[in-house]
Design a protein around this motif. Sequence first.
Motif, PDB file in Angstrom:
ATOM      1  N   GLY A 365     -31.173 -25.134 -14.125  1.00 47.78           N
ATOM      2  CA  GLY A 365     -31.039 -25.409 -15.511  1.00 47.78           C
ATOM      3  C   GLY A 365     -32.024 -24.285 -16.223  1.00 47.78           C
ATOM      4  O   GLY A 365     -31.546 -23.504 -17.065  1.00 47.78           O
ATOM      5  N   SER A 368     -31.329 -20.538 -15.139  1.00 47.00           N
ATOM      6  CA  SER A 368     -29.958 -20.035 -15.802  1.00 47.00           C
ATOM      7  C   SER A 368     -30.109 -19.963 -17.409  1.00 47.00           C
ATOM      8  O   SER A 368     -29.371 -19.045 -17.800  1.00 47.00           O
ATOM      9  N   ASN A 369     -31.240 -20.530 -18.243  1.00 42.74           N
ATOM     10  CA  ASN A 369     -31.606 -20.132 -19.383  1.00 42.74           C
ATOM     11  C   ASN A 369     -32.391 -18.689 -19.366  1.00 42.74           C
ATOM     12  O   ASN A 369     -32.224 -17.970 -20.130  1.00 42.74           O
ATOM     13  N   SER A 378     -26.278 -22.364 -18.815  1.00 40.26           N
ATOM     14  CA  SER A 378     -27.015 -23.212 -17.830  1.00 40.26           C
ATOM     15  C   SER A 378     -26.129 -24.670 -17.622  1.00 40.26           C
ATOM     16  O   SER A 378     -25.953 -25.082 -16.678  1.00 40.26           O
ATOM     17  N   THR A 382     -25.006 -25.145 -14.101  1.00 40.21           N
ATOM     18  CA  THR A 382     -25.817 -26.093 -13.015  1.00 40.21           C
ATOM     19  C   THR A 382     -25.142 -27.200 -12.333  1.00 40.21           C
ATOM     20  O   THR A 382     -25.277 -27.459 -11.097  1.00 40.21           O
ATOM     21  N   GLY A 408     -31.126 -27.950 -18.578  1.00 40.39           N
ATOM     22  CA  GLY A 408     -30.200 -26.922 -19.382  1.00 40.39           C
ATOM     23  C   GLY A 408     -30.664 -27.031 -20.773  1.00 40.39           C
ATOM     24  O   GLY A 408     -31.149 -26.141 -21.464  1.00 40.39           O
TER      25      GLY A 408
END
Length: 472
Positions: A365, A368-369, A378, A382, A408
């Motif tokens: 998460g 991804s951010n 995210s 995820t 996330g």
Amino acid sequence: MTTQQESAVRKPHILEVGVLLVCFLAIAFSFTGIFGLSIQLALFIALFMAILLGLRLGYTYDNLQEALKEGIFNGLEAVLILISVGALIGTWIAGGVVPSIIYYGLEFIHPSIFLLATVILCAITSLATGTSWGTAGTAGMAMVGVGEGLGIPLPLVVGAVLSGAYFGDKLSPLSDSTVLTASMSRVNIVEHIKSLLYVSVPALVISGTAFTLVGLNYTSESIDLSRVESIMAAISDTFSVSWVMLLPAAIVIGLLAMKKPPVPTIAFGSLLGIIWAFFFQGTDFITALGTAYGGFNLDSGNAFMDDLLNRGGITSMTGSVMVIILGLGFGGLLNHIGVLQVLVDSFTRFINNVGQLSVATLLTGFFSNVFGCAMYVSLILTPKIMEKNYDRLKVDRRILSRNTEVGGTLTSGMVPWSDNGIFMASMFGVPVLQYLPFLWLNFAAIGLVILYGYTNTFIWRTEATTPQPNAE
């Protein structure tokens, strides 16, 4: 792409991924921290770095451009909300809504309980409305003004605002992030929220206690009451202050609580601010209307109040909108060419227990951010990336959705170039790295997720027909 084109495309090697991401981070940090250049320029350069890697992997430029546009399209709602909130702030200041909230806050809230009151008020607002952004732009903005008036450090106040705002946003069935996470994890929304309670409520207690203890340092004796009185006098001299001024805020919060769409609801709140400025503040209609775009401008002679209230308007969000558009495009490209998948696969293959699984989900998460630049990226990626590991270890999907939400949603505001980080920093005028140490609810929730994973506490297995805390 055609079948022939797909066969010519390959996955990136971990070395290629590493080079791209290291270069991106080096550019982002050097531009903002050393050379004083904008993060927007860093993201613009990063777009072409990702495109070059995509071409190397066998993608056509047209295909990469479509991925870029798709990434931007998926986050356009956030851009619309950002624009609407900018208009809302400008008109609510002109209409006396924000000044009245600040005035009454300075009059009635004791400094020692201010931080706790901020957490609770923002938590209730966010629960009712389902939006951390809307909470930050309404109740949060007002509480920041009160905190500044009381002389409490602004990053600390922002930390209290966001702790409350994110608490409610994660638990509200009206929240788009909550609904999205449950949907992507294939978990019933009610069961998702129930699972989150095991993390969110203790995290709220922990952070609330911390803010209470810190707040005890701020008493009537430690606060410059003459400064507070001068601010209140300046507000009452400049604006018409009354409880009627609070009606637009109550109406907007009520409409959001009734699950009305956020963009038109916030825009309607801006219209109310214009009407209030015309009827109650004596501002001519054209000038009041102009504050929706250009923000509020005041020259009262009180430097503190001018600095506090000279803000808002659609134009104030231009830089943030640019970051979000470029960030969404960059994230869309990284997802399309497989960079995020390769990055996550490099550490998820070593998952052998629930503790490692929880940490891996949080890292997925967070990364991804960092590299997707948006909370929505995210929350979508995820569950897709991690679900097979939960199924392999026979861990209930409710744990996947819970950990995804924490990893996330709660880390998005910690990344300076993510949609949440940009929005909050622009809203309050406080850089992310300054308010980051005070996101105590976020850190408490992350710590609890890791603790539960390694101690098998409140972890449910797929064999169980009902939740069994501490079940193996």
